[in-house]
Motif scaffolding. Structure first.
Motif, PDB file in Angstrom:
ATOM      1  N   ALA A  20       0.842  -1.355   0.082  1.00  0.00           N
ATOM      2  CA  ALA A  20      -0.192   0.025  -0.125  1.00  0.00           C
ATOM      3  C   ALA A  20       0.651   1.203   0.056  1.00  0.00           C
ATOM      4  O   ALA A  20       0.490   2.124  -0.586  1.00  0.00           O
ATOM      5  CB  ALA A  20      -0.935  -0.164   1.016  1.00  0.00           C
ATOM      6  N   PHE A  21       2.008   1.383   0.856  1.00  0.00           N
ATOM      7  CA  PHE A  21       2.762   2.592   0.773  1.00  0.00           C
ATOM      8  C   PHE A  21       4.011   2.223   0.057  1.00  0.00           C
ATOM      9  O   PHE A  21       4.955   2.963  -0.064  1.00  0.00           O
ATOM     10  CB  PHE A  21       3.268   2.602   2.409  1.00  0.00           C
ATOM     11  N   PHE A  22       3.953   1.279  -0.798  1.00  0.00           N
ATOM     12  CA  PHE A  22       5.050   1.003  -2.102  1.00  0.00           C
ATOM     13  C   PHE A  22       6.181   0.515  -1.509  1.00  0.00           C
ATOM     14  O   PHE A  22       7.204   0.386  -2.010  1.00  0.00           O
ATOM     15  CB  PHE A  22       5.387   2.428  -2.839  1.00  0.00           C
ATOM     16  N   VAL A  23       6.179   0.122   0.013  1.00  0.00           N
ATOM     17  CA  VAL A  23       7.377  -0.532   0.643  1.00  0.00           C
ATOM     18  C   VAL A  23       6.544  -1.532   1.394  1.00  0.00           C
ATOM     19  O   VAL A  23       5.550  -1.349   2.202  1.00  0.00           O
ATOM     20  CB  VAL A  23       8.040   0.483   1.228  1.00  0.00           C
ATOM     21  N   PRO A  24       7.171  -2.791   1.526  1.00  0.00           N
ATOM     22  CA  PRO A  24       6.466  -3.610   2.464  1.00  0.00           C
ATOM     23  C   PRO A  24       6.387  -3.290   3.843  1.00  0.00           C
ATOM     24  O   PRO A  24       7.248  -2.808   4.463  1.00  0.00           O
ATOM     25  CB  PRO A  24       7.346  -5.077   2.360  1.00  0.00           C
ATOM     26  N   PRO A  25       5.178  -3.568   4.580  1.00  0.00           N
ATOM     27  CA  PRO A  25       5.063  -2.932   6.012  1.00  0.00           C
ATOM     28  C   PRO A  25       6.118  -3.129   6.871  1.00  0.00           C
ATOM     29  O   PRO A  25       6.671  -2.580   7.683  1.00  0.00           O
ATOM     30  CB  PRO A  25       3.772  -3.573   6.464  1.00  0.00           C
ATOM     31  N   SER A  26       7.071  -4.380   6.588  1.00  0.00           N
ATOM     32  CA  SER A  26       7.965  -4.948   7.783  1.00  0.00           C
ATOM     33  C   SER A  26       9.258  -3.938   7.493  1.00  0.00           C
ATOM     34  O   SER A  26      10.145  -3.703   8.053  1.00  0.00           O
ATOM     35  CB  SER A  26       8.395  -6.358   7.464  1.00  0.00           C
ATOM     36  N   GLU A  27       9.342  -3.232   6.107  1.00  0.00           N
ATOM     37  CA  GLU A  27      10.578  -2.383   5.956  1.00  0.00           C
ATOM     38  C   GLU A  27      10.406  -1.124   6.115  1.00  0.00           C
ATOM     39  O   GLU A  27      10.838  -0.062   6.150  1.00  0.00           O
ATOM     40  CB  GLU A  27      10.514  -2.508   4.351  1.00  0.00           C
ATOM     41  N   MET A  28       8.978  -0.533   6.702  1.00  0.00           N
ATOM     42  CA  MET A  28       8.707   0.887   6.880  1.00  0.00           C
ATOM     43  C   MET A  28       9.422   1.369   8.360  1.00  0.00           C
ATOM     44  O   MET A  28       9.442   0.566   9.156  1.00  0.00           O
ATOM     45  CB  MET A  28       7.064   1.132   7.218  1.00  0.00           C
ATOM     46  N   LEU A  29      10.132   2.504   8.455  1.00  0.00           N
ATOM     47  CA  LEU A  29      10.937   2.832   9.295  1.00  0.00           C
ATOM     48  C   LEU A  29       9.994   3.808  10.400  1.00  0.00           C
ATOM     49  O   LEU A  29       9.127   4.369  10.168  1.00  0.00           O
ATOM     50  CB  LEU A  29      12.102   3.490   8.648  1.00  0.00           C
ATOM     51  N   ASP A  30      10.584   3.508  11.558  1.00  0.00           N
ATOM     52  CA  ASP A  30      10.136   4.210  12.856  1.00  0.00           C
ATOM     53  C   ASP A  30      11.166   5.686  12.894  1.00  0.00           C
ATOM     54  O   ASP A  30      12.147   5.505  13.329  1.00  0.00           O
ATOM     55  CB  ASP A  30      10.171   3.687  13.873  1.00  0.00           C
ATOM     56  N   ALA A  31      10.605   6.582  12.133  1.00  0.00           N
ATOM     57  CA  ALA A  31      11.589   7.790  11.966  1.00  0.00           C
ATOM     58  C   ALA A  31      11.305   8.640  13.465  1.00  0.00           C
ATOM     59  O   ALA A  31      10.221   8.980  14.107  1.00  0.00           O
ATOM     60  CB  ALA A  31      11.378   8.445  11.088  1.00  0.00           C
ATOM     61  N   LYS A  32      12.539   9.186  13.833  1.00  0.00           N
ATOM     62  CA  LYS A  32      12.617  10.156  15.163  1.00  0.00           C
ATOM     63  C   LYS A  32      12.049  11.316  14.424  1.00  0.00           C
ATOM     64  O   LYS A  32      12.260  12.063  13.387  1.00  0.00           O
ATOM     65  CB  LYS A  32      14.281  10.406  15.339  1.00  0.00           C
ATOM     66  N   ALA A  33      10.932  11.850  15.178  1.00  0.00           N
ATOM     67  CA  ALA A  33      10.323  13.094  15.055  1.00  0.00           C
ATOM     68  C   ALA A  33      11.140  14.317  15.178  1.00  0.00           C
ATOM     69  O   ALA A  33      11.699  14.224  16.274  1.00  0.00           O
ATOM     70  CB  ALA A  33       9.167  13.201  15.731  1.00  0.00           C
ATOM     71  N   ILE A  34      11.412  15.387  14.558  1.00  0.00           N
ATOM     72  CA  ILE A  34      11.979  16.534  14.988  1.00  0.00           C
ATOM     73  C   ILE A  34      10.860  17.467  15.090  1.00  0.00           C
ATOM     74  O   ILE A  34       9.805  17.515  14.475  1.00  0.00           O
ATOM     75  CB  ILE A  34      12.704  17.089  13.411  1.00  0.00           C
ATOM     76  N   SER A  35      11.114  18.160  16.311  1.00  0.00           N
ATOM     77  CA  SER A  35      10.125  18.881  16.846  1.00  0.00           C
ATOM     78  C   SER A  35       9.991  20.385  15.973  1.00  0.00           C
ATOM     79  O   SER A  35      11.141  20.862  15.529  1.00  0.00           O
ATOM     80  CB  SER A  35      10.564  19.362  18.282  1.00  0.00           C
ATOM     81  N   ILE A  36       9.121  21.012  16.004  1.00  0.00           N
ATOM     82  CA  ILE A  36       8.912  22.232  15.423  1.00  0.00           C
ATOM     83  C   ILE A  36      10.019  23.545  15.963  1.00  0.00           C
ATOM     84  O   ILE A  36      10.250  24.202  15.327  1.00  0.00           O
ATOM     85  CB  ILE A  36       7.361  22.863  15.312  1.00  0.00           C
ATOM     86  N   SER A  37       9.824  23.058  17.222  1.00  0.00           N
ATOM     87  CA  SER A  37      10.658  24.041  18.045  1.00  0.00           C
ATOM     88  C   SER A  37      12.259  24.025  17.670  1.00  0.00           C
ATOM     89  O   SER A  37      13.115  25.038  17.867  1.00  0.00           O
ATOM     90  CB  SER A  37      10.605  23.899  19.533  1.00  0.00           C
ATOM     91  N   ASP A  38      12.842  22.988  16.840  1.00  0.00           N
ATOM     92  CA  ASP A  38      14.037  23.203  16.125  1.00  0.00           C
ATOM     93  C   ASP A  38      14.222  23.759  14.872  1.00  0.00           C
ATOM     94  O   ASP A  38      15.224  23.885  14.188  1.00  0.00           O
ATOM     95  CB  ASP A  38      14.486  21.644  16.258  1.00  0.00           C
ATOM     96  N   ARG A  39      12.988  24.445  14.287  1.00  0.00           N
ATOM     97  CA  ARG A  39      13.096  25.068  13.125  1.00  0.00           C
ATOM     98  C   ARG A  39      14.167  26.095  13.148  1.00  0.00           C
ATOM     99  O   ARG A  39      14.039  26.775  14.087  1.00  0.00           O
ATOM    100  CB  ARG A  39      11.943  25.368  12.554  1.00  0.00           C
ATOM    101  N   VAL A  40      14.858  26.500  12.129  1.00  0.00           N
ATOM    102  CA  VAL A  40      15.664  27.573  11.894  1.00  0.00           C
ATOM    103  C   VAL A  40      15.218  28.217  10.638  1.00  0.00           C
ATOM    104  O   VAL A  40      15.093  27.647   9.674  1.00  0.00           O
ATOM    105  CB  VAL A  40      17.097  27.161  12.037  1.00  0.00           C
TER     106      VAL A  40
END
Ligand code: HSE
Length: 430
Positions: A327-347
């Motif tokens: 469905a997401f063009f990558v097998p579910p087992s390969e989908m990564l858990d990405a670390k979230a960057i907070s808006i407060s880190d925007r520059v």
């Protein structure tokens, strides 16, 4: 011609009616293109007697949509009901579990439960399609997932909500303030049943979470999308933006880097010459940056009967052709858990608008707050005095940390001479 592909449609609102119209009108053309006749066997909606301007007498009427999951004469369940949970989710789970493919335009459902449903689809060896959930008639998921599959994508951003783009465009075109244009937009029937979905950036947030998953192969994580809508934008901001060489657009921006995944929806000032700046009214546009393509740009109608139904039928056509990858063009087992960057880190640079009393010392207090947070100003404007002894002060900063801007604005907000809560709009030099 092989056996017909039998489908059931749950929900006969604008998009459901559009899907039936396309399947009736283009029946032979689609059969020629796919090798299978698409046959609607059953339909369901909350109101049976409503005149929808189409003939549905040849289809079984089903009162309980969940019955679709048990029918042998249904290969695909098409869900056009909406809502992240409730009957839409139950229908998805039951349909997939009983070996039926599932096609939906439900952005909330996929943004909240996409990873789980993709796994269910794979476990049962069936397809899950949701092209209609993002940007209506723009085939953005297929473009990214198939056409750009050779690229490492780094950034995806765009105008993902047509209603708010319409409101911002009309404010500028008619020189009217937000409240007035909002009322006009309500009369046109453009807003979601819950207007907050449009106005507070939630609808765009749903779409951005889905886009991030398809673009970067990360697990759909709507909870980590920062969202801010357009309710605080005034005509004065739009006018100052124009004077400063910008236009204001509600953008969804997602990027993946070593640091993690950034997902944010908020009003942006974009250079008025940028291609995205000239996408007006109800249109959507998406920009995708990748290592071998450099940049691609997509524009089209993001909502409405025809465009969204076109995307839904494209998913049905894919299944008819036997194109049923993950469905997401990558097998579910390969989908990564990405670390979230907070808006407060925007520059980046910021536009700041203050509404203040016209009296001595106000600017000194404001600039002291900015100095304390190490915020450096690039431009400062104050034009004339309002009749009522108040004035708008507008500033553009050099690149600054979001945290510092927010600290400075909260200090400025506490000054007795400041009338409205200060507004910051992030400037994106795209
Ligand atoms: N409310 C949405 C929009 C509809 O305005 O874009 C399409 O998802």
């Amino acid at each position: 011609m092989t056996n017909p592909l039998k489908i059931a449609i749950a929900g006969l609102g604008t998009v459901g009616v559009g899907v039936i119209k396309i399947l009736q009108e283009h029946r032979n053309m689609i059969a020629a293109r796919t090798g299978r006749v698409i046959e609607i066997t059953a339909v369901s909606a909350s109101n049976r007697s409503r005149d929808r301007g189409i003939d549905i007498s040849g289809y079984d009427w089903v009162d309980n949509v969940l019955d679709f999951a048990n029918r042998d004469d249904v290969e695909i369940v098409v869900e056009l009901i909406g809502g992240s949970d409730g009957v839409a989710r139950e229908l998805a789970q039951k349909s997939l579990a009983s070996g039926k493919s599932f096609v939906t335009a439900n952005k909330a459902l996929i943004a909240h439960h996409g990873a789980e449903l993709a796994q269910n689809a794979q476990d049962n060896d069936v397809a899950l399609g949701f092209e209609g959930a993002v940007a209506g008639g723009i085939p953005i998921l297929k473009s990214i997932g198939e056409g750009l599959a050779a690229n490492k994508l780094t950034k995806v951003y765009g105008i993902l909500n047509g209603t708010t783009n319409y409101i911002l465009t009309q404010m500028e075109a008619k020189g009217k303030d937000y409240g007035e244009i909002l009322e006009e937009t309500k009369l046109l029937g453009y807003l979601e049943a819950d207007p907050s979905l449009d106005l507070d950036g939630i609808d765009a947030g749903h779409k951005l979470a889905i886009l991030s998953s398809v673009a970067f192969g990360v697990k759909t994580n709507f909870d980590n999308v920062y969202m801010e809508g357009i309710r605080r934008i005034k005509l004065v901001d739009i006018e100052y933006a124009r004077e400063l060489g910008y236009r204001i657009k509600l953008l969804g921006i997602s990027s993946l880097s070593e640091a993690g995944l950034e997902q944010r929806v908020h009003p942006c000032m974009v250079p008025k010459t940028a291609p995205i700046a000239i996408v007006d009214d109800g249109f959507n546009a998406i920009v995708v940056d990748g290592d071998y393509i450099d940049r691609t740009f997509y524009e089209g109608r993001g909502a409405g009967e025809g465009p969204t139904a076109s995307a839904v039928v494209a998913d049905i056509i894919d299944i008819a052709r036997g194109h049923t990858g993950p469905a997401f063009f990558v097998p579910p087992s390969e989908m990564l858990d990405a670390k979230a960057i907070s808006i407060s880190d925007r520059v980046g640079p910021y536009y700041i608008r203050l509404h203040v009393e016209e009296q001595p010392g106000v600017i000194a207090d404001i600039t002291a707050a900015l100095r304390d947070e190490d915020v450096s100003l690039h431009i400062m404007l104050q034009k004339g005095s309002e009749q009522d002894g108040t004035v708008y002060v507008v500033m553009v900063t050099h690149d600054t940390h979001e945290k510092r801007i927010m600290n400075a604005l909260s200090q400025i907000d506490s000054l007795s001479s400041v009338i409205d809560k200060p507004l910051a709009i992030r400037i994106e030099n795209l």
